[in-house]
Design an enzyme around this catalytic site. Sequence first.
Site, mmCIF file in Angstrom:
data_model
loop_
_atom_site.group_PDB
_atom_site.id
_atom_site.type_symbol
_atom_site.label_atom_id
_atom_site.label_comp_id
_atom_site.label_asym_id
_atom_site.label_seq_id
_atom_site.Cartn_x
_atom_site.Cartn_y
_atom_site.Cartn_z
ATOM 1 N N PHE A 31 5.496 -7.038 48.822
ATOM 2 C CA PHE A 31 6.635 -7.722 48.211
ATOM 3 C C PHE A 31 6.184 -8.869 47.311
ATOM 4 C CE2 PHE A 31 8.735 -5.737 51.843
ATOM 5 C CZ PHE A 31 9.874 -5.255 51.240
ATOM 6 N N GLU A 187 14.881 -3.394 66.758
ATOM 7 C CA GLU A 187 15.198 -2.194 65.970
ATOM 8 C C GLU A 187 14.517 -0.954 66.555
ATOM 9 O OE1 GLU A 187 16.056 -4.661 61.847
ATOM 10 O OE2 GLU A 187 14.174 -3.588 62.031
ATOM 11 N N ALA A 332 10.329 -10.745 54.018
ATOM 12 C CA ALA A 332 10.271 -10.212 52.658
ATOM 13 C C ALA A 332 10.845 -11.162 51.597
ATOM 14 C CB ALA A 332 10.978 -8.858 52.624
HETATM 15 C C1 FAD Z 1 7.848 -3.173 60.901
HETATM 16 C C2 FAD Z 1 8.232 -4.356 60.041
HETATM 17 C C3 FAD Z 1 9.571 -4.646 59.862
HETATM 18 C C4 FAD Z 1 9.941 -5.736 59.069
HETATM 19 N N1 FAD Z 1 11.282 -5.989 58.876
HETATM 20 C C5 FAD Z 1 11.641 -6.992 58.053
HETATM 21 C C6 FAD Z 1 13.022 -7.208 57.765
HETATM 22 O O1 FAD Z 1 13.902 -6.511 58.276
HETATM 23 N N2 FAD Z 1 13.346 -8.212 56.907
HETATM 24 C C7 FAD Z 1 12.383 -8.994 56.318
HETATM 25 O O2 FAD Z 1 12.707 -9.866 55.521
HETATM 26 N N3 FAD Z 1 11.081 -8.820 56.585
HETATM 27 C C8 FAD Z 1 10.681 -7.829 57.429
HETATM 28 N N4 FAD Z 1 9.357 -7.635 57.686
HETATM 29 C C9 FAD Z 1 8.359 -8.565 57.125
HETATM 30 C C10 FAD Z 1 8.089 -8.229 55.678
HETATM 31 O O3 FAD Z 1 7.877 -6.848 55.524
HETATM 32 C C11 FAD Z 1 6.875 -9.027 55.244
HETATM 33 O O4 FAD Z 1 7.189 -10.387 55.374
HETATM 34 C C12 FAD Z 1 6.513 -8.720 53.798
HETATM 35 O O5 FAD Z 1 6.120 -7.377 53.684
HETATM 36 C C13 FAD Z 1 5.382 -9.626 53.337
HETATM 37 O O6 FAD Z 1 5.051 -9.277 52.038
HETATM 38 P P1 FAD Z 1 3.560 -9.485 51.519
HETATM 39 O O7 FAD Z 1 3.571 -9.076 50.086
HETATM 40 O O8 FAD Z 1 3.083 -10.835 51.872
HETATM 41 O O9 FAD Z 1 2.680 -8.481 52.379
HETATM 42 P P2 FAD Z 1 2.780 -6.911 52.490
HETATM 43 O O10 FAD Z 1 4.121 -6.413 52.118
HETATM 44 O O11 FAD Z 1 2.257 -6.599 53.848
HETATM 45 O O12 FAD Z 1 1.758 -6.395 51.381
HETATM 46 C C14 FAD Z 1 0.382 -6.610 51.473
HETATM 47 C C15 FAD Z 1 -0.295 -5.640 50.514
HETATM 48 O O13 FAD Z 1 -1.668 -5.981 50.441
HETATM 49 C C16 FAD Z 1 -2.463 -4.819 50.539
HETATM 50 N N5 FAD Z 1 -3.735 -5.221 51.117
HETATM 51 C C17 FAD Z 1 -3.939 -5.826 52.309
HETATM 52 N N6 FAD Z 1 -5.238 -6.069 52.505
HETATM 53 C C18 FAD Z 1 -5.879 -5.594 51.404
HETATM 54 C C19 FAD Z 1 -7.247 -5.540 51.016
HETATM 55 N N7 FAD Z 1 -8.208 -6.028 51.784
HETATM 56 N N8 FAD Z 1 -7.562 -4.971 49.820
HETATM 57 C C20 FAD Z 1 -6.589 -4.460 49.019
HETATM 58 N N9 FAD Z 1 -5.281 -4.490 49.342
HETATM 59 C C21 FAD Z 1 -4.925 -5.052 50.511
HETATM 60 C C22 FAD Z 1 -1.651 -3.888 51.425
HETATM 61 O O14 FAD Z 1 -2.011 -2.534 51.205
HETATM 62 C C23 FAD Z 1 -0.222 -4.199 50.981
HETATM 63 O O15 FAD Z 1 0.184 -3.375 49.932
HETATM 64 C C24 FAD Z 1 8.951 -6.552 58.477
HETATM 65 C C25 FAD Z 1 7.602 -6.252 58.675
HETATM 66 C C26 FAD Z 1 7.240 -5.172 59.443
HETATM 67 C C27 FAD Z 1 5.790 -4.841 59.645
#
Ligand code: FAD
Length: 456
Positions: A31, A187, A332
Amino acid sequence: MRALNRRVNLVNSGQVEPPQLRRVVIVGAGFAGLAAAKELGCSSFDVTVVDRHNYHIFQPLLYQVATAGLSPADIASPIRSILSSQKNIRVVLANVSGVRVDERVVIAEDRHIPYDILILATGAQHAYFGHEEWAAHAPGLKRVDDATYLRRRILLAFEKAESEQDEVKRRALLTFVVVGGGPTGVEMAGAIAELARKALAADFRRIDPRSTRVILVQAASRLLPSFPESLSDRARHALQRLSVEVQLDQPVTACDADGVRLGERRIQAATIVWAAGVMASPAGRWLASETDAAGRVKVGADLSLANHPEIFVIGDTACCLGADGKPLPGVAPVAKQQGEFVGRLLKASENSTKERAFHYRDYGMMATIGRKSAVAQLGRIRLSGMPAWVLWSAAHIYYLIGFRNRMTVVLNWLWNYVTFQRGTRLITGMSGSRMEDMGMPAPMEPGATTTPVSGA
Ligand SMILES: Cc1cc2nc3c(=O)[nH]c(=O)nc-3n(C[C@H](O)[C@H](O)[C@H](O)COP(=O)(O)OP(=O)(O)OC[C@H]3O[C@@H](n4cnc5c(N)ncnc54)[C@H](O)[C@@H]3O)c2cc1C
């Protein structure tokens, strides 16, 4: 104009180097990273997005993949296709293992990718509170592979129970323990209960899936601790209506192949789902920077690193303080808004406009329980039951990427709502030997009578 013309002439005559586009490297297309990339699309930056997967996944609906409601492709989109119209952005599929801060280089497998500005958005992973050995018995839910693995374990438990002669073992196979009473745990527990009591109810001959025990174990004194207490109570009642056993004030003290221990009490269960804790990605180690207890990198008000204004850390990887002085939650909307903020900040610094501090706009929070109940808090408004579920559904459809995904998910939910059926009850990804490991007969050669798997 005269100065500009003079410079163009100097560039054309080779006396001056053409201006270099500033190189922005974004690690992670979740995200946060994707929001930053979109904001920088069609700008004067040369942007490289690095991710270890070729797709962006909508994590809030992963639990529906794990419980056979949706298929992985419904909630994922290829990163290249999402960014295809942004000609200044290139996508690299690689696993990043470190950053050389002094040389301004990202190490991604055999590549060294140079940057002028680095945005780290690598998210979080499961945490087992120092008991990493529990991971083998209590898988968590973070990636597509986790969801399909859990789906396999859940569906196989029913298959195995159908052919199990021993009553005690059959009971354990039909017992599911979900550890963690936050939104994901709530959930998952609701979805497993509905799968057992509705979708699978008529499909077996020797077992009655409606007798399945789903136990939700929570260390704290209430479910959904980040929600108001009244909504926690409603969530608990909604789960109890689905016959989920809610165990509060019960920290898990052991996990193994046969079940969990809660203090002195043992629960025999073949399937344990871990939804209890997360740890930030190792970005803090790569940067050798200060982190909080969950491994999140401490960032300043503009989300950059102290002493390194060229490095930004955003989303679940960052520890950023909110207006109340407490760290913002790993959700998110925080990740998305931080990505957009950093993108805007970089573009503004080109135009010397100032917007130096990130302010999170909190629109509320939601969690769903089964196919027609949810709880939601939007400012002072608190909703539960069907209205909250309608809102939850609309919000998730809205934030899903891609028209095809939105349509498929809507149709799936309508189908599930009317028929109680789960369309993706596939047991996939098992070799014959793995099936035997789990006590299942190995698949037969084509043409022979096949081992029945449940449903489509
Ligand atoms: C099961 C579940 C349910 C959830 N439900 C909700 C909800 O209902 N509402 C809500 O607001 N939030 C929810 N969340 C939390 C939300 O999904 C996260 O807060 C959000 O995805 C964080 O975004 P981000 O971009 O920081 O990380 P992420 O979305 O986790 O993205 C990280 C990205 O980095 C990449 N990456 C990681 N390490 C490496 C590496 N070493 N090299 C290259 N690429 C890498 C991964 O492949 C991924 O694409 C939920 C999370 C989970 C796991």
